[in-house]
Design an enzyme around this catalytic site. Structure first.
Site, PDB file in Angstrom:
ATOM      1  CB  THR D 103      -1.001  -0.049   1.465  1.00  0.00           C
ATOM      2  OG1 THR D 103      -1.878  -1.099   0.798  1.00  0.00           O
ATOM      3  CG2 THR D 103      -1.375   1.299   1.325  1.00  0.00           C
ATOM      4  CE  LYS D 178      -6.302  -0.287   0.934  1.00  0.00           C
ATOM      5  NZ  LYS D 178      -5.127  -0.291   1.822  1.00  0.00           N
ATOM      6  CE  LYS D 246      -0.963   8.213   5.464  1.00  0.00           C
ATOM      7  NZ  LYS D 246       0.063   7.164   5.069  1.00  0.00           N
TER       8      LYS D 246
END
Lengths: 294, 294, 294, 294
Positions: D103, D178, D246
């Site tokens: 990721t 994502k 974030k």
């Protein structure tokens, strides 16, 4: 760096504001010489006719002067004036100072400051609030940060160009202050536009709201200046909406890094984004009013 | 209703502001008589000593005068002064006018206006902006709505009590205008407090931010007055936070009813709710600053 | 009130859901009789053909039964069925129970409960979640509040109409729970629509987002049901957007009264208001997607 | 690149998930060989005992295999595995493929993709949703982007490691997807926590809210998993709050760049920032509940 005798000063960047600021330095008679440079050199002619010297590069200006002021259009121009061949950096040396009064972000200012310092020079960042008229009238507000000694040395110059200057701390502090000020401005304009919209929707005259706000504790020049344009839905750009939105974004990022929640600014930012999505990015930031209209 | 000769005027409600307003009417010499009433009757004594008449009930004041002004503490007191036994309504008749200058919601104002009108009287709502000092100095800003003829008739009285009055439309319009103004105020204070918080978190002096804001286009009396208290985190109540939050809630409800999105005010409202949850409801509305602190 | 022998039950309000719920009571064979009423009496015919009794007024239903259930369209209809001439109140007496399964606000529910109780009756509020299909299948979720004894007594009836019932506290608690649930729903749909909008704007297929969400921890029937409609920007009303917005407003007001900040719901509410302003109030609440499109 | 005969595959990064994924490749029997590497080489032993080959550097893995999969902890590790001496880049050549399933952000993925492509290799980014258990069970959801031919070639491998894979577009598309998914997740959790808070403040059992949500159209595994922890205000980190914040920040920045207003996500982001300011950054993201508590 002289401080008992008269300083020789330079000025790099003679745009609308820079020319007015350099002229005020010249007219004051406080400095032994004023040496100017501009990317288009012919822009120096008027000042030279009034008694200034000119130089072919920023490096030459810096080499000839105790302290050089810069007033460039944006971060790119500010960096170019320093780092390009013949730039400020090529002329700087121990005992000389550079005062960058351009409006740039903290990273740009820090980069310039470190480069100047690495060559033995002193650096002050000094962004201003105020535009053409205050520049001409010597009524700018100057936010200073960086080398304290240089800041003190140039107080006479700041006093000529502005009505007030502030020393805010190490390099970067003035850039942050400008962000905070512009964040308040963005939210305040968002609040104002919602009031104008609700007045209209609820059958009240916007002009009455303007007058009433103008007579109370919230009275401020910005509402008075921007209100009539909002009523006509005309937004000739003084401060483009996309720049206001960018400053809100950067202020929110600063808050993020510092764990400071800013929900009002976050909501205002989304309103500016909506106005941008409506094609208003290049108009004045008062066009955030359009985000209240469906 | 006389307008060629001098009007006889009444005043109901002699609180801090009401007494000052009635005194200005008396001192002007423009009216044939000034008749006053207060729930605690002894509050009439000073004005009687200065030349006013007094009456035992609001009904007696209204019966004796061409036009009666009311300045009651809140909607409950405003309703009681009209609808209670011996109230305004018992004295009103065709040819008489009632001008309610209390700050009340649109529903309360409408209810009073309809009752007065049903008995043949004329009604004007006239809430003010400004507090004790402007009341004494005759410098209030008066938002008027309702019967236009009565509004015109009382212009000399408004000119004595205020620096400016506005006619905004049918009964209810002035209550709405007050909501809009207070919504802008609430959001603007929220924006200001976020700026103060971000300045502090990012290592800047709040006092510098205050000064810089005070020198620019956003300069306004409210920031100047409230800033120092925020810096000391002391909030002696001038306008209690819970009332500011209530006005934001009512303004949002008005926006809701009119399909007017108000995202900045909605975010500000949540900040005031947070401050209330922190126990700051009875402090000054500048205590919304506490919502920015964790 | 019998609990050793079979109860006689009544049902007031045979709309789409009410008829299905009454039929389930009838088919269960658990009750000695099922007596029904509807404003349009002919709506009783089908159930009478299946073995129900009918009565000419709600008062007659209540008089004939141990416990009567109500399922009315909205607060106005719920109040009319109780307070109008020949209403529930005219038939209620000590030993009888009324269970209102309509979706109404806390004030309406409280008003009905107090009136029933004042006449010696017992009251339960029992709003449901689920629509036509779960009503037919006896798979509703029943939120109960009010008289605990009556709630226990009607467990067999709730078991026939629903898959699960909850006792939540004194009258009003079920109305509040419904608000909380709908607030979560409104914000969640707002979050989903922003995701769909950002997917589209950033060059991703919305159908891929739907599939990915459907395979992870956020998978839920609502996203699966509403996603395809959003992709086609078609919103046939299942739950009208204006009702969703009203519930958000009421939940925010509840939070306001309890000093509970709800900034996500407040932001979502403004998005629904924007969608309403765009003329989407009568479409399904998934039309809040339109507020993300400029 | 072979596709008629069996592929030889490599696997770089044997953390908790990577080891399980490599084992599934090995157990499938679909590949001519499975060659593994890990920074701590001893982590290879178990898989070697089960039939895998091992190699001393990523470059050796890539040199030995048709296609190599990477599963590194974070962007820094992902970059190191590619660009360090003996990294993927040193082994890549025309005809070989690299599939990075870590990721990482769009910039990192793009940088790796461009480097691989510049040396003639093919690149696919393939971040997954799902954690340890789905990795072991071969039930991951794989978001693929980049070289379409390579994506098709590795379908058998994706089918062994995941329950479903998606091809989303050019390199970067999977990283964006994502972000979108995590933005929806962050807002949805914020909405849920406000509901839990309002339930509690209004005298309702949170456990009842959980059950009711679990029986309706909003039912989803996340609410069911996180609800009990919220009730105990215990947040053992599965997905740390600071990472969720974030991702919200990055999604808002993406929206900013694309002129997509996202007011619900913006409000949720401020709630996460508040929770961070309260010291909850390293706890599970469900700790955003703490931002609702004063």
């Amino acid at each position: 760096m002289a401080d008992a005798t008269k300083l020789s000063v330079g000025f790099v960047g003679l745009g609308i504001m820079g020319e007015a600021m350099a002229r005020n330095l010249l007219k004051s008679g406080l400095f032994s010489s004023v040496t100017v440079w501009n990317r288009t050199l012919s822009k120096c002619d008027a000042l030279v006719a009034e008694g200034a010297l000119s130089a072919p590069t920023p490096a030459d200006v810096v080499a000839a002067c105790d302290v050089t002021f810069g007033m460039l259009a944006d971060p790119e121009a500010a960096l170019a004036a320093v780092f390009n061949e013949g730039g400020v950096l090529a002329g700087i040396s121990a005992g000389k100072g550079y005062v960058d009064m351009s409006t740039v972000d903290e990273a740009t200012s820090t980069k310039i400051g470190e480069a100047v310092t690495a060559k033995g020079g002193k650096f002050v960042e000094g962004p201003v609030s105020g535009s053409k008229k205050p520049a001409i009238d010597g009524q700018l507000v100057i936010m200073g940060a960086g080398d304290k000694e240089l800041y003190e040395l140039v107080q006479p110059a700041f006093a000529v160009m502005g009505k007030k200057s502030f020393y805010l701390g190490a390099t970067g502090a003035a850039a942050r202050m400008k962000l905070v000020v512009n964040m308040v401005m963005g939210s305040m304009m968002g609040a104002f536009c919602e009031g104008m919209a609700l007045a209209d929707k609820s059958g009240l005259e916007q002009t009455a709201l303007l007058e009433i706000l103008g007579l109370g504790a919230m009275a401020n020049p910005m509402f008075a200046m921007k209100g009539p344009g909002i009523m006509q839905r005309a937004y000739p750009p003084a401060f483009p909406l996309k720049h206001q939105q960018k400053d809100l974004r950067l202020a929110l990022a600063l808050g993020d890094a510092l764990n400071q929640p800013l929900p009002v600014a976050a909501a205002a930012n989304e309103a500016y984004k909506t106005a941008k999505a409506l094609g208003r990015g290049d108009q004045d930031f008062a066009a955030v009013y359009e985000a209240t209209q469906k």
